[in-house]
Structure formats: structure tokens, C-alpha cells
Design an enzyme around this catalytic site. Structure first.
Site, short mmCIF file in Angstrom:
data_model
loop_
_atom_site.label_atom_id
_atom_site.label_comp_id
_atom_site.label_asym_id
_atom_site.label_seq_id
_atom_site.Cartn_x
_atom_site.Cartn_y
_atom_site.Cartn_z
N TYR A 53 -8.13 2.23 31.43
CA TYR A 53 -9.49 2.29 30.23
C TYR A 53 -9.55 0.10 29.89
O TYR A 53 -8.85 -0.10 30.64
CB TYR A 53 -8.34 2.31 29.41
CG TYR A 53 -8.93 2.30 28.12
CD1 TYR A 53 -9.75 3.32 27.34
CD2 TYR A 53 -8.50 0.78 27.03
CE1 TYR A 53 -10.15 2.92 25.69
CE2 TYR A 53 -8.83 0.64 25.67
CZ TYR A 53 -9.97 2.11 25.16
OH TYR A 53 -10.06 1.87 23.70
N GLU A 96 -16.40 0.32 24.59
CA GLU A 96 -15.41 1.12 25.03
C GLU A 96 -15.37 1.74 25.98
O GLU A 96 -16.64 2.75 26.61
CB GLU A 96 -15.09 1.73 24.24
CG GLU A 96 -13.66 2.76 24.78
CD GLU A 96 -13.47 3.91 23.62
OE1 GLU A 96 -13.66 4.70 23.51
OE2 GLU A 96 -12.17 3.69 23.05
#
Ligand code: ADP
Ligand code: MG
Length: 416
Positions: free
Chosen positions: A136, A224
Site C-alpha cells: 500500500y 493512492e
């Protein structure tokens, strides 16, 4: 993850802030044009386009990805029971079948809410082979340090939300001093913290810089990447991308704001934006028309305090015109759940008579029988009240805010 606040400060999810989001395929185009490493893909709206796209995609496997403005698609499900908004398909035939099932369907994920979002575009991409690790990685704006900050975790992929709650120590951050800019050594060190080694850490650091530069140049509130992947061959890639932009930067990011997909947004919010009304739809049945964001928040609170539930937040601003007031009514009444409307105006710069004209005009044109409760206080208050009483319209004037909130809740409940 919708916003960074959800990752580290779950209590802050109620903060009402809107950022402009674009689809994954649009985000990836921006990444590609600016040095990012993304797989080849084609956005399609019809099955025929999917067939043509598959012919251009070199890998035997194809990935079909529903394009909605929310994450968690892989683990999501469609209203008709079909599982997974992202499908890795073994061949063209399977990809076409998957796309056919997704297009026109409605996908529900952890981030869409129970109603889900309509899928009218699928992104058909190469299947990335040899994925060693899924991480992530995101660039967000950290309020505490008032600086951009990378948030990363070696354990990325689809379980990041849970990880943030169960093992927050596994989340690694790197703050950036905007005056000094992004530093290569710091990026390499950060990449190592995320488990990259040797030349792969340098490649990852290069991508971290690419993401920072995009975030800065495009006025992103969030970049993101989930997952950011490490491949067996030592490459790194961005396999999913979600970019959000600061609404206040619209004036200098026209190309990005032109990417708006109105089909994914509540039509009431689209209309509100056209009329420059600060509007957010909510779940309750008492419509609110208020001037000033603070008073609008207080109005919602008072409605709740008296056992009701606001249908919306609507701030008409300090100098609304009569047309804007009529549009505001149109938007509020566009919500079938609305059983009462509380107009709560404290006239400062805003004149109460203009509001009153707007209310009367709206009642005439929209011909509604939903009870309208009006509290007018301040500039041109008496003129406003006279306009309402002379109009012959059935509106409920109230002397003060609290009486108005109580009456609005009562009348709305009586209509259930
Ligand atoms: P979401 O986050 O909305 O669930 P993703 O784009 O992250 O959607 O896809 C979910 C998962 O599907 C990824 O974590 C990855 O494992 C896999 N995946 C997505 N795109 C590809 C691709 N092009 N090649 C291989 N695997 C992929
Ligand atoms: Mg993802």
C-alpha cells in the site's frame, strides 16, 4: 480507502469534505504521462469495445475492472449477486463474459454504501504476471505536520483498512518538507522501510518521486496506489490508482476537472454545483435551506436534537440570488424522502426579502405541498415576512430557530 483520515483517525470520518475523484483509468493515464509504471489498458463502455480491446492486449490473461468512484472493488459484489468488481480472466472469451456481466450492473463495495454505484465503464488491462508483493502506498496531506506525507505498508493489497486498525505499527510514513522538496536518499531509505532492497529500492524510490511530483503539480489531496507491486523480475508498478483533487484548485486544473463523470454523482449535487450552492445530500427527511455553513451545521444539529433527521446540508451562501433560492428548493424537493423544509436565515449581507421572494417563487413554480417552515431574522426581516404573508402561500413562519426546528421535525413526522 476513501480518505486518509479513515486510515489513521477513524473518528474523523464524519468530517464533511468533498474532493474531486476520477476513475482508475483516468488516474493511470496521468501516471503514465508523468513517468509512472502502469500496465496497458483500454477503457470500454460496450461489449464490442471489450472484444476490440482484448485483441490489442498482449497478455493471454486479461483483467476486467469496473470503473466506479470507490475502492474495494475486488472484494465487492453486484446487486444481482455476481461477485468481484475486478476479474482476472484467463482469456478473451472469459473477459468478454465478465465485462458483459459488469456493464450496466451496480457494484456494492465497502466504500459505496448499500446502494452501490452503477458501472458504465470497464477498464480492460493486461494481466501483470510475476507479482512478488503487493504494498500500500499513498501520498496524502497530513494536517498535524501541515505537509505532504507518504503512507505505506508492506502488507498492502486488499486488506489495508483492517491492517490500519489491527496493526497500525505496520504503517510507515515519510513526511516531505515542501520548501526543500523531495529528497532521493530519503526516498530510498523509505523504500527500504517498505521492504525493498538493492536496485529495486532505487526503482521504488524513483516511483515515489514520480507520485510526489504528480501530487504537487496536479493539486492532489490524495494519490493512492493500492497495490503498489514488486515483481519477480525486480520491477515495480502501480496496479491500482486513485487520485483525488482539491476542489479549490479547479481554476488551474481545468483539464482534470473536465474529466468529471456526472453519471457517478448524485444529480442533485451536480445541479447544486451548477448553481454554486454548497449542498450535500443526507439520509433524513427534513430538508434544510440555510445561509452560512456554521448556521447550516447548527440547523442540522438542532433538527437531530429534536428527534428528526436532516435530509441535506445546504448553505446558500452570503449573497444568494432569487434564482439560486428557487434552484435550492428544486434540489431539496428532488429528494423524495423530504417531508418538510426548514428555511433558516440569519440576514446579514443576505437580505431576508430576497429569500422570501425566492420562497414564494419556488412555491409557485414547483407547486409542492411539502410544509415549509421559515425563520427569517436580520436584514430586511420585516419586508421578507410581509412578502410571505402577502403571497397567500401556505408557509409556516416561526419566530426563532428552535421553534422552527421543532415544528419542521413534527410536520415531517406527521407526513410519514
Ligand atoms: P480494488 O482496490 O478496487 O479492489 P484493484 O485494482 O486494487 O481494485 O484490484 C484488486 C486486486 O486485483 C489487486 O490487489 C491485484 O491483486 C489484482 N489485480 C488488479 N489489476 C491487476 C492486473 N492488471 N494484473 C494482475 N492482477 C491485478
Ligand atoms: Mg486497489
Amino acid at each position: 480507502m476513501q480518505r486518509f483520515t479513515r486510515l489513521v483517525q477513524p473518528k474523523c470520518t464524519q468530517v464533511q469534505r468533498r474532493f474531486f475523484n476520477i476513475h482508475e483509468y483516468q488516474s493511470k493515464r496521468i501516471l503514465k504521462d508523468n513517468g509512472g509504471k502502469v500496465e496497458f489498458g483500454i477503457a470500454c463502455t460496450t461489449v464490442e469495445e471489450v472484444e476490440a480491446a482484448c485483441a490489442k492486449i498482449k497478455t493471454p490473461q486479461k483483467v476486467v475492472k469496473s470503473q466506479i468512484l470507490a475502492g474495494g472493488r475486488g472484494k465487492g459484489h453486484f446487486v444481482d449477486g455476481l461477485k468481484g468488481g475486478v476479474k482476472v480472466c484467463k482469456d478473451t472469451q472469459e473477459a468478454v463474459a465478465s465485462a458483459k456481466a459488469m456493464l450496466g450492473n451496480t457494484l456494492i463495495t465497502q466504500q459505496t454504501g448499500p446502494k452501490g454505484q452503477h458501472v458504465n465503464t470497464v477498464y480492460v488491462t493486461e494481466a501483470v504476471a510475476g507479482i512478488k508483493r503487493e504494498l500500500y502506498l499513498s501520498l496524502v496531506l497530513d494536517r498535524k505536520s501541515a505537509s505532504p506525507m507518504f503512507v505505506g505498508s508492506a502488507e498492502g493489497g486488499m486488506g489495508i483498512e483492517e491492517l490500519a486498525h489491527t496493526n497500525p505499527e505496520k504503517i510507515k510514513t515519510m513526511k516531505i518538507n515542501v520548501a526543500e522538496g523531495i529528497d532521493n536518499d530519503a526516498c530510498v531509505a523509505y523504500a527500504k522501510e517498505l521492504g525493498f532492497t538493492g536496485t529495486v529500492a532505487e526503482r521504488a524510490a524513483d516511483q515515489i518521486k514520480v507520485l510526489y511530483n504528480i501530487g504537487k503539480a496536479k493539486d492532489c489531496t490524495m494519490v493512492e496506489i493500492n497495490p503498489f507491486v514488486e515483481l519477480e523480475n525486480g520491477d515495480v508498478m502501480e496496479i491500482d490508482a486513485k487520485l483525488s483533487f482539491d476542489d479549490n484548485a479547479h481554476f488551474r486544473q481545468n483539464e482534470i476537472f473536465d474529466l468529471i463523470d456526472e453519471s457517478q454523482i448524485d444529480p442533485k449535487e451536480v445541479l447544486a454545483a451548477k448553481h454554486e450552492l454548497n449542498y450535500i445530500a443526507l439520509e433524513g427527511n427534513v430538508g434544510c435551506l440555510v445561509n452560512g455553513a456554521g448556521l447550516a451545521m447548527a440547523t442540522m444539529d438542532l433538527i437531530s436534537l429534536h428527534g428528526g433527521s436532516p435530509a441535506n446540508f445546504l448553505d446558500v451562501g452570503g449573497s444568494a440570488t432569487e434564482e439560486q433560492i428557487v434552484a435550492a428548493f428544486q434540489i431539496i424537493l428532488g429528494d423524495a424522502h423530504v417531508k418538510g423544509i426548514l428555511v433558516n436565515i440569519f440576514g446579514g449581507i443576505m437580505r431576508c426579502d430576497i429569500i422570501a421572494e425566492g420562497v414564494v417563487n419556488a412555491c409557485k413554480t414547483l407547486k409542492t405541498d411539502v410544509p415549509i417552515i421559515v425563520r427569517l431574522n436580520g436584514t430586511y426581516e420585516n419586508e421578507g415576512k410581509k412578502i410571505l404573508s402577502d403571497s397567500g402561500m401556505v408557509v409556516h413562519p416561526v419566530p426563532d430557530f428552535e421553534t422552527g426546528a421543532k415544528l419542521a421535525v413534527e410536520l415531517a413526522q406527521a407526513r410519514k
